[in-house]
Enzyme design. Structure first.
Site, short mmCIF file in Angstrom:
data_model
loop_
_atom_site.label_atom_id
_atom_site.label_comp_id
_atom_site.label_asym_id
_atom_site.label_seq_id
_atom_site.Cartn_x
_atom_site.Cartn_y
_atom_site.Cartn_z
N GLU A 49 62.60 27.83 28.03
CA GLU A 49 62.17 26.95 26.95
C GLU A 49 60.90 27.48 26.31
O GLU A 49 60.74 27.48 25.09
CB GLU A 49 61.93 25.54 27.51
CG GLU A 49 61.57 24.50 26.46
CD GLU A 49 62.75 24.07 25.59
OE1 GLU A 49 62.54 23.29 24.66
OE2 GLU A 49 63.88 24.56 25.83
N TYR A 50 59.97 27.96 27.16
CA TYR A 50 58.73 28.56 26.63
C TYR A 50 59.07 29.79 25.78
O TYR A 50 58.54 29.97 24.68
CB TYR A 50 57.81 28.95 27.79
CG TYR A 50 56.50 29.58 27.34
CD1 TYR A 50 55.36 28.81 27.17
CD2 TYR A 50 56.42 30.95 27.06
CE1 TYR A 50 54.17 29.37 26.74
CE2 TYR A 50 55.24 31.52 26.63
CZ TYR A 50 54.11 30.73 26.47
OH TYR A 50 52.94 31.29 26.03
N SER A 96 21.66 37.62 37.61
CA SER A 96 22.30 37.50 38.92
C SER A 96 21.51 36.52 39.77
O SER A 96 20.34 36.24 39.48
CB SER A 96 22.35 38.86 39.60
OG SER A 96 21.04 39.39 39.74
N ILE A 97 22.15 35.99 40.80
CA ILE A 97 21.45 35.06 41.67
C ILE A 97 21.12 35.73 42.99
O ILE A 97 21.73 36.73 43.38
CB ILE A 97 22.28 33.78 41.92
CG1 ILE A 97 23.60 34.10 42.60
CG2 ILE A 97 22.50 33.04 40.62
CD1 ILE A 97 24.42 32.87 42.95
N LYS A 135 32.16 32.08 46.03
CA LYS A 135 31.61 33.22 45.28
C LYS A 135 32.73 34.24 45.11
O LYS A 135 33.11 34.94 46.05
CB LYS A 135 30.43 33.85 46.00
CG LYS A 135 29.79 34.98 45.20
CD LYS A 135 28.62 35.59 45.95
CE LYS A 135 27.95 36.67 45.10
NZ LYS A 135 28.86 37.77 44.76
N ARG A 156 28.75 41.30 31.99
CA ARG A 156 27.34 41.05 32.29
C ARG A 156 26.46 42.21 31.86
O ARG A 156 25.37 42.03 31.32
CB ARG A 156 27.16 40.81 33.79
CG ARG A 156 25.72 40.48 34.18
CD ARG A 156 25.45 40.69 35.67
NE ARG A 156 26.33 39.91 36.51
CZ ARG A 156 26.12 38.65 36.86
NH1 ARG A 156 25.05 38.03 36.42
NH2 ARG A 156 26.98 38.03 37.64
N LYS A 308 24.00 25.60 44.30
CA LYS A 308 23.17 25.38 43.11
C LYS A 308 22.62 23.97 43.14
O LYS A 308 23.37 23.02 43.45
CB LYS A 308 23.98 25.57 41.82
CG LYS A 308 24.60 26.95 41.65
CD LYS A 308 25.50 27.00 40.43
CE LYS A 308 26.19 28.36 40.31
NZ LYS A 308 27.16 28.39 39.18
N CYS A 429 55.69 60.33 75.76
CA CYS A 429 56.73 60.76 76.70
C CYS A 429 57.36 62.11 76.37
O CYS A 429 58.15 62.64 77.17
CB CYS A 429 57.83 59.70 76.79
SG CYS A 429 58.88 59.60 75.31
N CYS A 444 59.95 57.18 68.23
CA CYS A 444 60.26 57.90 69.47
C CYS A 444 61.69 57.55 69.89
O CYS A 444 62.09 56.38 69.83
CB CYS A 444 59.27 57.49 70.56
SG CYS A 444 59.77 57.96 72.23
#
Length: 695
Positions: A49-50, A96-97, A135, A156, A308, A429, A444
């Site tokens: 359908e999509y 950044s933390i 994280k 970033r 946080k 063996c 083996c």
């Protein structure tokens, strides 16, 4: 929606105005369906359908290119090759933390204590409210929306300046290209682009099949996809996204970080289900432990959790230090991947005879333990990953999973190092090592002789469908082998009462029962004995076919591959496995010693399958028979040439039903399949026609 699509595409709805109406409706519906599928994981319509709606939108936009907009679902994969990634200056720096590397509870306690100290709180003040989140181990991303439209996506970078990757981010279906009407005029969403583990594994499988480069871990694969110049390549790599915060915002205000996350979900962004609120250090510790315990079960990689301060006013009060917010910390877990040197490659032999190459490593702390060995799986994996002695390898250990080498660091090899080769003889063996065509693993061939396979061989030999030695289970076999009582299968029949009663938790009565079961097992059948030898690919049915075809064991042991191929349902792989097994002198020696210990069976002349009374017939057993067990009935039927199946179909010739027969009996009656009781089955086996049945 289906009715709406048909209405829009009906005759009479033509012209640019009508096309614009239908295009807008299709985009809205496709975006809603995409959100259900990619973000909520709860699709409301089938894929077909999509696809139908998507193709209709493509056709309309092709007819009216002037109506195409950048936020259309059809514009996610543009396939345009960029000349280079342009720099983007962040309106609000992407800082950044701070990372808390103490992986124990003290890491959370230290953060909470620092926050309380910065806020000048006393022990009598209430606990600080935090937002807690996983994280993610991915690539930080900034998404800028203006007037509700995605206009830019940037990495970033150094925190001040990143790279414009809008063309690739538009391929991620979890990221909305347009926002609802209540979104502010300027909204910068911060989050993480990642690749789910299942998608990563599937990507590497495709790469291997195509002879392409494989990736070491999901993060590297995601980062490489995001920084592609060709968005068509990025679109082929299954990326995902989680939102976790905001950058620049104009026209909206929030009181808490938790409120930000809730609003982001309402605007269509995926937010981690684990995100929540924690009060004070004790709840931070509990969250860290809970997510750590569930870490390996998550569908994506994380390397810690984030705490946080929830109040945005308190965040502002706390401020920043050295380009890091005072109000947040990443509390790490032990690293699951580390680099170390491959000192050597050895081979281990498993309980089933599989040879596994193992990297001997310079000690490295990974996944919470010091690792000195890691599996390389098989020779083909070594070749694909390019691992050689002396390389710097990436070692991964997740939870209790056996450490593995996932790749090597390129450019670190000092000079020429030869490729690793699998040994031709078993290192335990000395038996021949073989690899069957189409298989990745080497094995083996000394199954009855190889000490590495001793326990598995004994347990298989004693199994109910093999020699049926009651009481000879895992724990007893472990003791017998570990204490040197048993070295080969014939030793089972040589041990006495004294050897058994000295074992842990083995009383005299239990020992006598085991010895009685061993004595009873000496009278067996050729199919059971053959199956009990554990010849690769020889199951119960094949063992019965071999016994029926050749009549005796010596004929089977001396048969050529060509002669074995004449047996019903025996193909080249099985024939080669049987021939190889009996070509090993030590396997023949074990068989002869078992015979010398009194293991015996009735042998007969080779039988022509076509002459057996039930040759070509399919029989199904159901319910409990009066005198025969299910296994005994099955043996009788198969000895008469019948195939015993597990389900009833139109091809079933008879159903043998006992007490409490269920759905199989009902199915037989529905299909008109003849139903027999035990007496009728025995009559049939004797070559007569049961009463009431057609000859």
């Amino acid at each position: 929606m289906t009715e709406n699509l048909e209405l829009f595409s009906a005759p009479g709805h033509d012209g640019k105005a009508q096309a614009a109406i239908e295009i807008e409706a299709l985009r809205e519906q496709l975006n809603r369906w995409a959100h259900e599928y990619y973000v909520r994981d709860a699709p409301s319509v089938p894929d077909a359908e999509y696809d139908r709606a998507f193709l209709r939108l493509q056709a309309l936009e092709a007819e009216h290119p002037e109506l195409v907009t950048p936020d259309s679902p059809t514009q996610r994969v543009l396939g345009a090759v960029m000349e280079g990634l342009a720099p983007v200056r962040h309106a609000v720096p992407m800082l950044s933390i701070r990372t808390e590397t103490d992986t124990e509870a003290s890491g959370a306690e230290a953060f909470d204590a620092r926050i309380r100290r910065e806020l000048k709180l006393t022990p009598d003040d209430p606990p600080v409210e935090y937002v807690v989140e996983p994280k993610f181990d991915g690539l930080a991303m900034s998404l800028r929306y203006e007037q509700g439209k995605l206009v830019q996506a940037a990495t970033r970078g150094d925190g001040e300046v990143g790279e414009d990757v809008t063309h690739n981010i538009r391929t991620i279906r979890q990221i909305p290209l347009a926002l609802p009407a209540d979104a502010p005029p300027v909204l910068e969403v911060r989050g993480e682009v990642y690749m789910a583990r299942a998608d990563f594994d599937a990507l590497n499988e495709r790469q291997r099949a195509q002879g392409g480069k494989t990736f070491v871990n999901p993060r590297n694969a995601a980062a490489g996809a995001v920084r592609q110049l060709d968005s068509g390549i990025a679109a082929q790599r299954p990326l995902s996204f989680f939102a976790y915060g905001l950058g620049e915002v104009q026209g909206a205000q929030f009181a808490t970080h938790h409120a930000v996350l809730q609003q982001l979900k309402l605007w269509g962004f995926p937010v981690a289900a684990q995100a929540g609120i924690a009060l004070g250090a004790s709840e931070l510790i509990a969250f860290h432990q809970r997510i750590g315990a569930a870490r390996d079960a998550l569908p994506y990689d994380i390397d810690g959790v984030v705490y946080k301060v929830n109040s945005l006013a308190l965040q502002q009060q706390l401020g920043f230090v050295t380009r890091e917010p005072r109000w947040a910390v990443a509390h790490k877990y032990p690293a699951q991947e580390m680099a170390t040197r491959v000192e050597a490659i050895d081979v281990q032999v498993g309980r089933t005879g599989k040879l596994t190459p193992v990297a001997r490593l310079a000690p490295v702390f990974v996944g919470g333990v010091t690792v000195t060995n890691a599996t390389l799986h098989n020779l083909f994996e070594i070749r694909k990953k390019g691992v050689r002695v002396g390389d710097t390898a990436i070692v991964r250990r997740a939870g209790d999973v056996i450490p593995e080498v996932v790749g090597v660091v390129p450019g670190q090899r000092a000079g020429y190092v030869p490729n690793f080769r699998m040994p031709a003889q078993c290192p335990v063996c000395g038996s021949a090592v073989v690899r069957e065509k189409g298989e990745a693993n080497h094995r083996c061939t000394g199954g009855l002789f190889c000490p590495a396979q001793r326990k598995e061989a004994i347990l298989h030999f004693a199994a109910r469908r093999a020699m049926d030695i009651e009481g000879l289970g895992d724990k007893l076999v472990d003791q017998l082998v570990d204490q040197g009582v048993i070295r080969t299968l014939p030793d089972l029949y040589r041990m006495g009462l004294t050897a058994l009663i000295t074992l842990e938790r083995m009383a005299e009565k239990s020992a006598q029962n085991v010895l009685a079961a061993l004595e009873k097992s000496k009278r067996t059948t050729l199919p059971r004995f053959l199956f009990g030898l554990g010849i690769r690919h020889v199951g119960e049915a094949t063992a019965k076919d071999l016994a029926r075809h050749f009549g005796g064991l010596d004929a089977i042991m001396d048969a050529t591959v060509e002669q074995l191929l004449q047996v019903n349902d025996v193909g080249p792989v099985v024939a080669e496995a049987i021939h190889t097994f009996f070509a090993q002198p030590h396997n023949r020696e074990v068989v002869e010693q078992l015979r010398a210990c009194g293991v015996a069976w009735e042998e007969g002349a080779p039988a022509e399958r076509a002459t057996l009374p039930l040759a070509g017939k399919t029989v199904v057993l159901t319910g409990t028979l009066p005198t025969l067990s299910r296994d005994a009935a099955k043996d009788l039927l198969e000895a008469a040439g019948a195939k015993v199946a597990g389900s009833v179909s139109k091809k079933t010739h008879y159903v043998v039903a006992g007490e409490e027969a269920g759905s199989k009996l009902a199915k037989a009656q529905e299909l008109g399949v003849p139903v027999l009781d035990e007496a009728g089955m025995l009559t049939l086996l004797a070559g007569s026609t049961p009463a009431g049945q057609q000859p």
